[in-house]
Design an enzyme around this catalytic site. Structure first.
Site, PDB file in Angstrom:
ATOM      1  N   SER A  23       0.820  -1.214   0.000  1.00 10.19           N
ATOM      2  CA  SER A  23       0.000   0.000   0.000  1.00 10.19           C
ATOM      3  C   SER A  23       0.857   1.269   0.000  1.00 10.19           C
ATOM      4  CB  SER A  23      -0.890  -0.001   1.248  1.00 10.19           C
ATOM      5  OG  SER A  23      -1.673   1.168   1.263  1.00 10.19           O
ATOM      6  N   CYS A 132       0.584   3.813  10.127  1.00  3.96           N
ATOM      7  CA  CYS A 132       1.275   4.870   9.385  1.00  3.96           C
ATOM      8  C   CYS A 132       1.933   5.830  10.363  1.00  3.96           C
ATOM      9  CB  CYS A 132       0.329   5.648   8.482  1.00  3.96           C
ATOM     10  SG  CYS A 132       1.201   6.970   7.618  1.00  3.96           S
ATOM     11  N   LYS A 167      -2.662  -4.230   9.467  1.00  2.00           N
ATOM     12  CA  LYS A 167      -1.268  -3.961   9.088  1.00  2.00           C
ATOM     13  C   LYS A 167      -0.501  -3.458  10.297  1.00  2.00           C
ATOM     14  CE  LYS A 167       1.641  -1.920   5.537  1.00  2.00           C
ATOM     15  NZ  LYS A 167       1.657  -1.284   4.217  1.00  2.00           N
TER      16      LYS A 167
END
Lengths: 305, 254
Positions: A23, A132, A167
């Protein structure tokens, strides 16, 4: 010549082969489709999409480091409506699985996107970005505390129609604790690792190389850490794992598979050569032919104590 | 055919000023696709340097399948390129970006420093009366290459060559006029050029620069702030590598 089976299964979703995109490095495939036959990929994992458009961070957003790079793009994306109208129809044209990466600042934002995607039958799986390092709220905040990760996983699972991949961030003391929390929350699959938080200083200008000061380190420099974490997580939980972190070659991908990954994602290497996904795929097949391995599944987690 | 990624042979390479090199690459069909203002991504051989270096196209020779790149050595990557001898192979992807719109208007080409090279192919292809304004710190390069394509006006910071000062000082001193501006150079220069274009009601195109990764519009690293909502992400960030590098000055916030 021997036929090899490249098909793998992730939480009940069959992929024609274990090679997918990471991604954020591949957009929704539009730009890379000029170089790569997307039909050949096991799956395309899209760039993170939120409930509304996100502007992302100021520039510079990128800095090269020795054997790696740091990014602080900050999840710039057009929001779920544009994504569903434009990007899903594009990807649908191809014979590959569509995995949508979902980002948010709050639990409600993640849930909103996941609910919206429930109606999208062409989306095979969801990958929840709780790792992130480049956004101030959300993102990694959900991915560094086991309780928070379990809670967000539960919230997403409650509304998700597709299998859910959580993730994981490597920026934690013990990644197996996080993997167990995601499993306890009902995750169907795990992907790891996201980028490692780093910093680069421009000594000539005496300033931070990135406008965001810190960024996510990726590329071959982080691969040994990623392989180690995939191995640890594979021992700790029974969920299937998508391994990533610095894969440049088929040998790199095979390390992850042998360590316990069912599938692998190519990220930074797309920038080094847009055709890396295909090179890795062909290299894995060549390895199997060379060693007489008939089924890729025989290699998954084959190296252990 | 669009973009390709090829192993190109270096056919000629020379240093033309301090830290400035001129390299001709045999890229085959890529040369036929290229237009003025586009760039290519050049890859390092040293595996510790992963990302391609974006370098503007200085000249296009379609018949020979050749591109000329003129670049400044600014770091380890360009240092590596500067060591390539004729006959060496180097991986190149391109052509990338959009290039300039060639308008049927009396033109002023305004370039500064390492923004000068891409203006050469533009000067060659732009078949209108034009003045070429080149700004240097001190040492000249490429200025003679421009002379056959139009009137050349020079500015240098130290005043050794042409007007002492910047490109706008040179425009004022030489009373340069035109209807359209094509520009490439450092950001402060682009800001001043945009302002000048607005004040004189001239159509102004500028070429932007930003740190890049993928070079093809996927990674969203090299964005610049746009005045209108962008088509890709529906925010105010246009992609320098894909939507640019050339923008009409009013499209971007500098």
């Amino acid at each position: 010549m021997m036929n090899v089976n490249m098909e793998v299964s992730l939480a009940g979703v069959t992929l024609k082969n274990p090679v997918m995109t990471a991604s954020g490095t591949f957009g929704s495939g539009v730009e890379y489709s000029e170089f790569v036959d997307l039909n050949k990929l096991g799956a395309v994992v899209t760039k993170g999409v939120a409930n509304v458009a996100w502007q992302g961070n100021p520039t510079p957003r990128i800095a090269e480091t020795y054997g790696g790079m740091m990014n602080a793009v900050g999840l710039q994306n057009p929001g779920i409506d544009v994504f569903c109208e434009r990007d899903i129809p594009f990807l649908k044209q191809y014979d590959t699985r569509i995995i949508v990466n979902v980002c948010g600042h709050t639990e409600a934002e993640y849930v909103e996107v996941v609910e919206r995607l429930a109606a999208e039958n062409d989306v095979a799986m969801l990958e929840i970005n709780v790792s992130c390092p480049n956004v101030k709220e959300g993102g990694i905040a959900f991915g560094q505390k086991p309780e928070a990760l379990e809670a967000i996983t539960k919230a997403v699972k409650r509304v998700a129609r597709q299998p859910v991949i959580m993730k994981l961030s490597p920026n934690v003391t013990d990644i197996t604790e996080m993997a167990k929390a995601a499993e306890a929350g009902g995750a169907d699959c795990l992907s790891l690792i996201n980028t490692l938080t780093g910093m680069k200083i421009d000594v000539d200008r005496r300033c931070f190389a990135l406008a965001n000061k810190t960024g996510g380190l990726s590329g071959p420099a982080i691969k040994p850490i990623a392989v180690r974490m995939v191995y640890q997580v594979a021992q700790a939980v029974s969920l299937p794992i998508i391994g990533m972190g610095g894969i440049m070659t088929a040998e790199d991908a095979l390390e992850f598979i042998l360590a316990g990954a069912t599938a692998v994602s190519i990220g930074t290497a797309n920038f080094v050569n847009p055709n890396t996904t295909i090179n890795v795929l062909e290299g894995i097949e060549a390895y199997m032919l060379n060693y007489g391995v008939r089924d890729i599944n025989e290699l998954i987690g084959a190296v252990h104590e | 055919m669009g973009k390709t990624r090829v192993k190109a042979k270096v056919s000629f390479h020379e240093q033309i000023a301090s830290d400035i090199y001129s390299m001709r690459l045999q890229v085959g069909a890529m040369a036929s696709e290229a237009v003025p203002g586009q760039f290519v991504a050049v890859y390092c051989k040293d595996g510790s340097r992963l990302l391609p270096r974006p370098i503007s196209i200085c000249e296009i020779n379609e018949a020979k399948g050749e591109l000329r790149l003129v670049y400044r050595v600014v770091g380890d990557g360009t240092e590596e390129f500067s060591k390539l001898h004729a006959g060496a192979l180097v991986t190149v992807m391109g052509p990338l970006g959009n290039g300039y719109d060639l308008l049927d208007k009396k033109a002023i080409l305004i370039a500064g420093g390492i923004g000068i090279p891409p203006m050469l192919e533009l000067a060659k292809q732009l078949a209108v009366p034009k003045t070429i304004v080149l700004g240097y710190r001190d040492e000249l390069f490429l200025n003679e290459d421009f002379e056959k394509y139009g009137e050349v006006v020079i500015a240098s910071e130290d005043g050794k060559h042409g007007t002492k000062g910047n490109v706008l000082d040179a425009i004022a001193e030489s009373q340069v006029t035109g209807e359209a501006i094509y520009s490439c150079g450092p950001l402060p220069m682009l800001r001043a050029v945009k302002q000048y274009g607005m004040e004189h009601d001239m159509v102004t195109q500028i070429s932007m620069e930003e740190k890049m990764a993928c070079g093809i519009g996927a990674c969203l690293s090299c964005v610049c702030e746009s005045t209108e909502v962008d088509a890709h992400s529906h925010v105010h960030n246009k992609r320098v590598c894909k939507d640019g590098p050339v923008f009409y000055a009013q499209e971007v916030t500098l």
